[in-house]
Every structure is written in C-alpha cells, then in structure tokens.
Scaffold this motif. Structure first.
Motif, PDB file in Angstrom:
ATOM      1  N   ARG A  85       0.607  -8.130  -7.130  1.00  0.00           N
ATOM      2  CA  ARG A  85       2.065  -8.200  -7.155  1.00  0.00           C
ATOM      3  C   ARG A  85       2.620  -7.366  -8.300  1.00  0.00           C
ATOM      4  NH1 ARG A  85       4.004 -12.281  -3.980  1.00  0.00           N
ATOM      5  NH2 ARG A  85       5.887 -12.473  -5.248  1.00  0.00           N
ATOM      6  N   VAL A 145      -9.003   1.963   1.798  1.00  0.00           N
ATOM      7  CA  VAL A 145      -8.075   2.132   2.917  1.00  0.00           C
ATOM      8  C   VAL A 145      -7.487   3.545   2.857  1.00  0.00           C
ATOM      9  CG1 VAL A 145      -5.902   1.341   3.933  1.00  0.00           C
ATOM     10  CG2 VAL A 145      -7.540  -0.323   3.039  1.00  0.00           C
ATOM     11  N   GLY A 158     -11.262  -3.560  -1.872  1.00  0.00           N
ATOM     12  CA  GLY A 158     -11.544  -2.287  -2.517  1.00  0.00           C
ATOM     13  C   GLY A 158     -12.677  -2.323  -3.530  1.00  0.00           C
ATOM     14  N   MET A 159     -12.799  -3.450  -4.241  1.00  0.00           N
ATOM     15  CA  MET A 159     -13.796  -3.529  -5.314  1.00  0.00           C
ATOM     16  C   MET A 159     -15.199  -3.742  -4.741  1.00  0.00           C
ATOM     17  SD  MET A 159     -12.135  -3.513  -8.282  1.00  0.00           S
ATOM     18  CE  MET A 159     -12.842  -4.551  -9.544  1.00  0.00           C
ATOM     19  N   LEU A 182       0.879  -1.175   0.000  1.00  0.00           N
ATOM     20  CA  LEU A 182       0.000   0.000   0.000  1.00  0.00           C
ATOM     21  C   LEU A 182       0.912   1.220   0.000  1.00  0.00           C
ATOM     22  CD1 LEU A 182      -2.589  -1.086   2.696  1.00  0.00           C
ATOM     23  CD2 LEU A 182      -3.182  -0.388   0.359  1.00  0.00           C
ATOM     24  N   ILE A 239      -4.600 -14.602  -2.384  1.00  0.00           N
ATOM     25  CA  ILE A 239      -3.778 -14.737  -1.176  1.00  0.00           C
ATOM     26  C   ILE A 239      -4.596 -14.392   0.069  1.00  0.00           C
ATOM     27  CG2 ILE A 239      -1.788 -13.779   0.069  1.00  0.00           C
ATOM     28  CD1 ILE A 239      -0.362 -13.506  -2.614  1.00  0.00           C
ATOM     29  N   MET A 243      -0.581 -14.016 -13.249  1.00  0.00           N
ATOM     30  CA  MET A 243       0.577 -14.389 -12.430  1.00  0.00           C
ATOM     31  C   MET A 243       0.310 -15.746 -11.797  1.00  0.00           C
ATOM     32  SD  MET A 243       1.748 -10.879 -10.615  1.00  0.00           S
ATOM     33  CE  MET A 243       2.737  -9.674 -11.472  1.00  0.00           C
ATOM     34  N   LEU A 244       0.504 -16.778 -12.597  1.00  0.00           N
ATOM     35  CA  LEU A 244       0.234 -18.139 -12.131  1.00  0.00           C
ATOM     36  C   LEU A 244       1.449 -19.002 -12.438  1.00  0.00           C
ATOM     37  CD1 LEU A 244      -3.394 -18.558 -13.549  1.00  0.00           C
ATOM     38  CD2 LEU A 244      -2.760 -18.231 -11.146  1.00  0.00           C
ATOM     39  N   TRP A 277      -7.652 -21.679 -13.333  1.00  0.00           N
ATOM     40  CA  TRP A 277      -7.438 -20.893 -12.109  1.00  0.00           C
ATOM     41  C   TRP A 277      -7.967 -21.694 -10.927  1.00  0.00           C
ATOM     42  CZ3 TRP A 277      -5.714 -15.705 -11.672  1.00  0.00           C
ATOM     43  CH2 TRP A 277      -5.451 -15.068 -12.894  1.00  0.00           C
ATOM     44  N   ILE A 281      -2.660  -7.212  -2.174  1.00  0.00           N
ATOM     45  CA  ILE A 281      -3.378  -6.410  -3.180  1.00  0.00           C
ATOM     46  C   ILE A 281      -2.735  -6.553  -4.557  1.00  0.00           C
ATOM     47  CG2 ILE A 281      -4.301  -4.741  -1.512  1.00  0.00           C
ATOM     48  CD1 ILE A 281      -1.971  -2.860  -2.340  1.00  0.00           C
ATOM     49  N   GLY A 329      -7.409  -6.788   0.769  1.00  0.00           N
ATOM     50  CA  GLY A 329      -7.460  -7.521  -0.506  1.00  0.00           C
ATOM     51  C   GLY A 329      -8.108  -8.884  -0.340  1.00  0.00           C
ATOM     52  N   ALA A 330      -9.325  -9.026  -0.913  1.00  0.00           N
ATOM     53  CA  ALA A 330     -10.010 -10.333  -0.869  1.00  0.00           C
ATOM     54  C   ALA A 330      -9.728 -11.074  -2.168  1.00  0.00           C
ATOM     55  CB  ALA A 330     -11.510 -10.149  -0.671  1.00  0.00           C
TER      56      ALA A 330
END
Ligand code: NAI
Length: 475
Positions: A282, A247, A214-215, A160, A194, A328-329, A358, A280, A190-191
């Motif tokens: 990477r 936040v 946030g969304m 952040l 992670i 990012m996987l 995913w 949130i 961040g939901a």
C-alpha cells in the motif's frame, strides 16, 4: 465563522478515531474529520480497517471457514450435512452488517466522548495566529481552526504500473471483499497478508486460486521455520503459490484477465483467470491534504516525514499510522494515535516497535512478535530456541486442529524472550501473552512458571518455553 478546537484529527481510521477519543478523555476540545461514506451515502468512520480491511475480511474469513468445515470437516464429528449451498447475498450481507455495526459503534463513541465528527474531506488552508486553518468539504462543510492537527489519513492499495483497479475484474482489497459470485479461477498478485487472507476466503468457497509472488522466499519477513510450515499447509489446502514470478503484463479480456509473467527459471508463462486481486502493498494517502499549501514535508517514498514522537516538520502538526513510516498495522496506528494525544497533554508515552505483534488470519493462523531466528543470527546474539507442536496439545486434538507449532527464542545467557513465532489454531489470541512477556522483558523461564489453564492451546506456549531449557513435559 470558523470553529475552534484544541485538536483536529484528520481521518477516522484506527489511528485517527482512537487519537480523537484519547484527546477528548484528556480534556481537549476535539474534532475528527473523515470523508468515508458507505454505498448508501451514510457516513462510515473507521477507515480502511473497518470498511474494506481488517473487519470485513475477518467476517468473510469466518463465514468461509464455516462453509468449508460444513463441507469437509463436520462428517468427522458425526454430523452429516445434505444439500449444503452458499447464498452469496447473505454471505456478503452479513459482512456489510458487521461493518455497519462498527461504523455505528465509532459514531456512538464520538458522541459519548464529545468528539465533534465532521463527514467530509479536510485540507490544510493556512497557518493562523492560534494554530492551523483546516477546510472541510462534503456533507459537513466547515472551516476549523486547530491548535494541534493529527493527520491519520492512512494508505491506498498500490497498483501494478499501468494496471488500474476497476474493482470488477482487477481488484484491490475493496473489490475482493464484494465479488457477487465465486469466481471459477482467481488470480492474486502478491503472496502477502491480503493475498493469503482473501485468497483463502475464495478458495474455501470453491475458486481455483493461483498466487504469483515476486520474491523468491515465501513471507520473507517471517521466521523461516514458521514460513515453511505455513507454505506447506496453505499449498496443501489448494492455494497454488508461484514464487519468484515477475509480472510482465496484465490484460483484460472478454471473459477475464490474462497475466503474462516470467517464472523463477526465467521462462515465460501465462495465467488466465476470471478475476485478479492485486495485493502488492500500500502507499501513503496524502492526496488533497494541502501538504504543499502549508509546506508539510514528505519523505522520498511519499510518507509524511515524522520523528520518533510522530512530530512533523510543522509546529503542532502530528501524523500517525499508515501515512508515516513503520508497519501498516491498525494496532500500530492506534498506539501512535494514543501516544500523540498524550504528548499533546504533556505526558511522555513510549511505543516499543519491537513488541508490535503481527497476525495473518489464514487457517491455521500465523502470528509473531520480536526477532526471527535469522535476525538473531545476523546480529550475532546468542540464543536458545524451543519449539512445541500443536499435535501434542490436548485442546488442539479436541478441536481437530493439529497443524503448526510455537517457537520461543530466548537469549542464551539471560533467557530474555527475544521472539515468539506461531503457526496454528487461534494464535492471533495466543500471541498476546508473548507480547506481554516481552514488554516486561520476561524470560522463557517466566512463561514456564506461569500457571496455564488445562486444557488450553496456551499450554503450547508454556511447553515451547520449557523446550528452550530442553524440559518439555508433553513432547
Ligand atoms: P504485503 O506487504 O503484506 O504483501 C505484498 C506482497 O506482494 C509481498 O510479498 C511482495 O513481495 C509482493 N509483491 C510486491 N510487488 C510485487 C509484484 N510486482 N509482483 C508480485 N509480487 C509482488 O502487502 P498487502 O498484502 O498488499 O497488504 C498491505 C498492507 O496491509 C500490509 O502492510 C499489511 O500489513 C496490511 N494488512 C494487514 C493485515 C493483518 O494485519 N492481518 C491484513 C491485511 C493487510
């Protein structure tokens, strides 16, 4: 004297170490450089995934699930547990052992495939006649000359603004995997993947977990029905998730952290927690790589700019995984790494981004591949949808895991499977069948005609495929 290689891979995460092995299989002389060392100072190849990501989080998810089952579910099976307690040192120690075994496994694979591993930080030095000069500094300092370079340097957690990770109170995925005791109150910003996975680990062990997202929509990239089901189940388990939270400030106090945020109604709120995980997203890791020295082009978001084949702007320099565009996987990085090694060998591999699966390893798990219903609506493609709940599956009933469903989306005319969305037990494994079907451009009818063992959870995919044609047998 500089050591010469056909291929030098920078980074030994899932993208890099697999690229190195594939290049060696194809007959190239290969070096793989990676700077990661563990807390004992030993080389620890495997990157974020092995050291502080996929592997250790799955170890903790498994252990915490055992704990919760012993606490809340064994009694249903007539098993009484008295004096249940958590030994956190063993809990964390097992995870460290799993990680170490994976590190050793990669070192073994390097030896087996004759990949020369260098433990240190690699940086581009210059363009030379026969390729690129790369300097390694660290335990295995060296000068390397490479005909081809594959960059697989991964990503770092996004902080952040103005809130640094100290990994004791303000935690990234790294510190969140090693808390020395279960916090009473744990905050998560961040939901996403992670936040939900690590939030679940510590909730199962007794922490009160509050997640600020946030969304406005929960898991915005996920099919709406699946996201709604997951939200219902995860909040019922006790994860307190606030959507639309902005936040405003994060302040460390004597006892923990105070987070000030505005909620979806624009009201100011305060959250006091003992520890705070910030998850949130990477950012690509290009620090110290010497990108400027050799003129390696980055895009406006800091990713290494590549074309569809993972070629950078520099001749014979390639980049794969988190450091380039796309999800990012770990498995996306692996596939790109393999493809690049094969391209260097003159082959023409292809990666289908639409069939990359995913998975979110909560309980129940969430897994999907292909398009969501909203995406299909937006594209104007006509489709049919079939859903089957695990509650009507005999194996799920025996397991006592009845939550969730499988949804199959297929083209209205051709019946081609366009997307499969799953919430439920072991769907991380079940999704593979959907990926295979989509990779072969199969139809819902194909899934429906394949014999599935009984009783298995996989029968639910067949039933969902039958539901596309309104002919489920067991629901
Ligand atoms: P993510 O992209 O999955 O989730 C980040 C969440 O934080 C999003 O929901 C976003 O809306 C929210 N967010 C962003 N800024 C915010 C703010 N200022 N305040 C509140 N909410 C905010 O990223 P996450 O969970 O950090 O994971 C990073 C990467 O690692 C992801 O790309 C993910 O795919 C990967 N990963 C994959 C796993 C898996 O495949 N099971 C496991 C863990 C990570």
């Amino acid at each position: 004297m500089a050591k010469q290689f056909d291929v030098v891979v920078i980074g030994a995460g899932p993208g890099g170490y697999v690229a190195a092995i594939r290049a060696a299989q194809l007959g190239f002389s290969v070096a793989c450089v990676d700077e990661w060392t563990n807390d004992k100072g030993k080389p620890a190849p495997g990157g974020t995934c092995t050291n502080i990501g996929c592997i250790p989080s799955k170890a903790l998810l498994q252990s915490s699930e055992h704990y919760e089952q012993a606490k809340d579910q064994f009694s249903e099976h007539g098993i009484e547990v008295k004096g249940l307690k958590l030994d956190i040192d063993t809990f964390l120690g097992r995870k460290d052992t799993v990680v170490d075994q994976n590190n050793q496994g990669i070192l073994y694979l390097f030896r087996k495939n004759k990949v020369n591993y260098f433990n240190g930080k690699a940086a581009f030095k210059s363009k030379v006649d026969n390729g690129w000069a790369v300097t390694v500094s660290g335990n295995d300092s060296a000068e390397l000359i490479a005909k081809h370079v594959i960059i697989a340097t991964g990503s770092n957690p996004r902080a952040l603004p103005g809130v640094e990770f100290d990994e004791e109170t303000i935690l990234s995925n790294d510190g969140a995997l090693s808390l020395p005791k279960v916090p009473k109150k744990l905050g998560v910003v961040g939901a996403g993947v992670i936040g939900l996975e690590l939030g679940s680990v510590w909730r199962r062990l007794g922490a009160e977990v509050s997640i600020l997202e946030g969304m406005p929509d929960f898991l915005a990239a996920v099919d709406r029905d699946a996201a709604k089901e997951a939200y219902k189940l995860l909040t019922k388990q006790g994860l307190d998730i606030t959507m639309g939270a902005k936040v405003e400030s994060v302040e460390k106090t004597k006892s923990g952290v105070t987070v000030k945020y505005t909620d979806a109604d624009d009201k100011e709120q305060t959250l006091e927690v003992d520890k705070l995980i910030v998850a949130i997203g990477r950012v690509p890791n290009t620090e110290g790589l010497g990108a400027d020295t050799v003129g390696l082009k980055l895009d406006e978001r800091g990713f290494i700019a590549v074309d569809d084949d993972c070629k950078t702007n520099l001749p014979n320099v390639w980049a794969v995984g988190d450091v380039v565009r796309g999800p990012m996987l770990a498995h996306k990085a692996e596939d790109e790494g393999i493809a690049v090694a094969e391209r260097i060998a003159g082959q023409q591999p292809h990666i289908n981004f639409n069939t990359i699966p995913w998975v979110i390893y909560t309980n129940p798990e969430i897994a999907w591949v292909g398009q969501t219903e909203d995406e299909l609506k937006k594209s104007g493609r006509e489709y049919r949808s079939g859903t089957f709940p695990f509650m009507a599956n005999g194996r799920a009933r025996s397991l006592g895991q009845l939550d969730g469903f499988i949804k199959v989306l297929a083209d209205a005319k051709t019946d081609e499977v366009l997307g499969v969305h799953m919430v439920g037990p072991q769907v991380s494994e079940l999704i593979a069948e959907a990926v295979a079907i989509m990779e072969f451009k199969g139809a819902a009818e194909d899934i429906a005609r394949i014999c599935h063992a009984h009783p298995t959870l996989s029968e639910s995919l067949r039933e969902a495929a039958l539901a596309v044609d309104k002919r489920t047998l067991n629901f």
